[in-house]
Scaffold this motif. Sequence first.
Motif, PDB file in Angstrom:
ATOM      1  N   ALA A 127      34.994 -16.964  78.608  1.00 12.13           N
ATOM      2  CA  ALA A 127      35.938 -17.776  79.382  1.00 12.13           C
ATOM      3  C   ALA A 127      37.058 -18.369  78.545  1.00 12.13           C
ATOM      4  CB  ALA A 127      35.192 -18.903  80.095  1.00 12.13           C
ATOM      5  N   LEU A 128      36.791 -18.666  77.280  1.00 11.80           N
ATOM      6  CA  LEU A 128      37.769 -19.379  76.478  1.00 11.80           C
ATOM      7  C   LEU A 128      38.941 -18.491  76.088  1.00 11.80           C
ATOM      8  CD1 LEU A 128      35.502 -21.478  74.088  1.00 11.80           C
ATOM      9  CD2 LEU A 128      36.646 -22.212  76.180  1.00 11.80           C
ATOM     10  N   HIS A 129      40.108 -19.118  76.000  1.00 16.83           N
ATOM     11  CA  HIS A 129      41.283 -18.441  75.497  1.00 16.83           C
ATOM     12  C   HIS A 129      41.157 -18.269  73.980  1.00 16.83           C
ATOM     13  CE1 HIS A 129      43.134 -19.010  79.391  1.00 16.83           C
ATOM     14  NE2 HIS A 129      43.011 -20.325  79.304  1.00 16.83           N
ATOM     15  N   CYS A 130      41.691 -17.189  73.457  1.00 16.16           N
ATOM     16  CA  CYS A 130      41.729 -16.921  72.020  1.00 16.16           C
ATOM     17  C   CYS A 130      40.341 -17.087  71.387  1.00 16.16           C
ATOM     18  CB  CYS A 130      42.731 -17.858  71.342  1.00 16.16           C
ATOM     19  SG  CYS A 130      43.252 -17.316  69.711  1.00 16.16           S
ATOM     20  N   PRO A 131      39.351 -16.323  71.865  1.00 12.51           N
ATOM     21  CA  PRO A 131      37.973 -16.517  71.404  1.00 12.51           C
ATOM     22  C   PRO A 131      37.780 -16.330  69.918  1.00 12.51           C
ATOM     23  CG  PRO A 131      38.193 -14.476  72.676  1.00 12.51           C
ATOM     24  CD  PRO A 131      39.459 -15.230  72.856  1.00 12.51           C
ATOM     25  N   VAL A 132      38.691 -15.641  69.232  1.00 12.51           N
ATOM     26  CA  VAL A 132      38.515 -15.392  67.807  1.00 12.51           C
ATOM     27  C   VAL A 132      38.495 -16.689  66.998  1.00 12.51           C
ATOM     28  CG1 VAL A 132      40.986 -15.105  67.310  1.00 12.51           C
ATOM     29  CG2 VAL A 132      39.281 -13.938  65.882  1.00 12.51           C
ATOM     30  N   VAL A 133      39.133 -17.761  67.506  1.00 10.01           N
ATOM     31  CA  VAL A 133      39.150 -19.038  66.775  1.00 10.01           C
ATOM     32  C   VAL A 133      38.225 -20.069  67.398  1.00 10.01           C
ATOM     33  CG1 VAL A 133      41.505 -18.660  65.987  1.00 10.01           C
ATOM     34  CG2 VAL A 133      41.108 -19.987  68.080  1.00 10.01           C
ATOM     35  N   TYR A 135      38.282 -33.438  73.735  1.00  4.98           N
ATOM     36  CA  TYR A 135      38.579 -32.750  72.478  1.00  4.98           C
ATOM     37  C   TYR A 135      40.020 -32.945  72.040  1.00  4.98           C
ATOM     38  CZ  TYR A 135      34.073 -30.361  72.466  1.00  4.98           C
ATOM     39  OH  TYR A 135      32.723 -30.084  72.413  1.00  4.98           O
ATOM     40  N   LEU A 136      40.929 -32.978  72.993  1.00  3.83           N
ATOM     41  CA  LEU A 136      42.338 -33.199  72.690  1.00  3.83           C
ATOM     42  C   LEU A 136      42.935 -34.070  73.782  1.00  3.83           C
ATOM     43  CD1 LEU A 136      43.707 -29.727  71.502  1.00  3.83           C
ATOM     44  CD2 LEU A 136      43.531 -31.805  70.126  1.00  3.83           C
ATOM     45  N   GLY A 137      43.887 -34.906  73.395  1.00  2.05           N
ATOM     46  CA  GLY A 137      44.537 -35.762  74.373  1.00  2.05           C
ATOM     47  C   GLY A 137      43.865 -37.125  74.457  1.00  2.05           C
ATOM     48  N   GLN A 156      51.399 -33.582  76.749  1.00  2.00           N
ATOM     49  CA  GLN A 156      50.138 -33.801  76.056  1.00  2.00           C
ATOM     50  C   GLN A 156      48.967 -33.476  76.981  1.00  2.00           C
ATOM     51  OE1 GLN A 156      49.120 -37.873  75.034  1.00  2.00           O
ATOM     52  NE2 GLN A 156      48.266 -37.239  73.079  1.00  2.00           N
ATOM     53  N   PRO A 157      48.628 -32.192  77.149  1.00  2.00           N
ATOM     54  CA  PRO A 157      47.470 -31.856  77.970  1.00  2.00           C
ATOM     55  C   PRO A 157      46.183 -32.372  77.339  1.00  2.00           C
ATOM     56  CG  PRO A 157      48.257 -29.919  76.815  1.00  2.00           C
ATOM     57  CD  PRO A 157      49.260 -31.002  76.568  1.00  2.00           C
ATOM     58  N   LEU A 177      42.730 -26.628  70.554  1.00  2.00           N
ATOM     59  CA  LEU A 177      44.175 -26.486  70.676  1.00  2.00           C
ATOM     60  C   LEU A 177      44.545 -25.164  71.352  1.00  2.00           C
ATOM     61  CD1 LEU A 177      46.846 -27.884  69.951  1.00  2.00           C
ATOM     62  CD2 LEU A 177      46.815 -26.626  67.788  1.00  2.00           C
ATOM     63  N   ALA A 178      43.784 -24.117  71.066  1.00  2.00           N
ATOM     64  CA  ALA A 178      44.052 -22.822  71.701  1.00  2.00           C
ATOM     65  C   ALA A 178      43.908 -22.903  73.213  1.00  2.00           C
ATOM     66  CB  ALA A 178      43.105 -21.764  71.137  1.00  2.00           C
ATOM     67  N   GLN A 179      43.023 -23.782  73.695  1.00  2.00           N
ATOM     68  CA  GLN A 179      42.815 -23.903  75.142  1.00  2.00           C
ATOM     69  C   GLN A 179      43.972 -24.661  75.808  1.00  2.00           C
ATOM     70  OE1 GLN A 179      40.289 -21.931  75.767  1.00  2.00           O
ATOM     71  NE2 GLN A 179      40.119 -21.974  73.522  1.00  2.00           N
ATOM     72  N   THR A 180      44.559 -25.592  75.087  1.00  2.00           N
ATOM     73  CA  THR A 180      45.643 -26.379  75.686  1.00  2.00           C
ATOM     74  C   THR A 180      46.984 -25.674  75.593  1.00  2.00           C
ATOM     75  OG1 THR A 180      46.037 -27.606  73.629  1.00  2.00           O
ATOM     76  CG2 THR A 180      44.442 -28.534  75.183  1.00  2.00           C
TER      77      THR A 180
END
Length: 221
Positions: A83-89, A141-143, A211-212, A55-58
């Motif tokens: 590379a990932l957004h919000c790597p903490v989660v 993963y999502l969508g 809905q990405p 979800l953090a990536q979308t």
Amino acid sequence: MPMTAAVSSLPASPTAATHWAEGGGIEVLPRIFEDAITLAVLRRPLPYDVLAGALAQTQARHPLSFAWRGEPGDALRAALREALHCPVVCGPLVEDIQTLAEAMAFLFDTDEVGLRLRRLDAPMCPRFHCDNLPVRLVTTYLGPGSEWLPETAVDRAGLGAPHPDKPDIVLADAAIQRLEAGDVALLKGSGWIGNEGRGLVHRSPAMESSQPRLLLTIDPA
């Protein structure tokens, strides 16, 4: 065509006449090596911690487009974390991707894999087609998940670049099948030796603008 009317899920129990296999255990994936099978699907619900990373990536301002090739291991983990957004989660998401990359390398006896993780805001390949490569792992993963056609619902004369003289690819809209988010699918292409002209016919799903989709693909290198 309305998505709810035209798309169905995988049949609960494939028969000997089908060319796909699905189940809730990892043992379903090696069935892709059977001559008759062009799609093997591991049905799985995604844990909440993996979903949180997805979800953090979308939701990030900038779309994610990550490509990597190499031996699964710490180098892949490090590249994903960078590379990932919000790597903490994203720890559980990174480990899930790592596990799938390792499984792909093991199944196809290769040291390296090619991997792409992308946030999609529009269909990437909206026309039904089959890949010329040997095999590809696909998971959303999502969508909405990828759509595919049973062989009995395909007119292969319609495949390729669109042309007014070509017939419709889809013989019956009601036969269109869809993978669910979380499913891990191995799609056999026409580049698989002995599967020439029989690659699984599939496409990207239609998408709502709100809905990405987060899509992972892995190829044996």
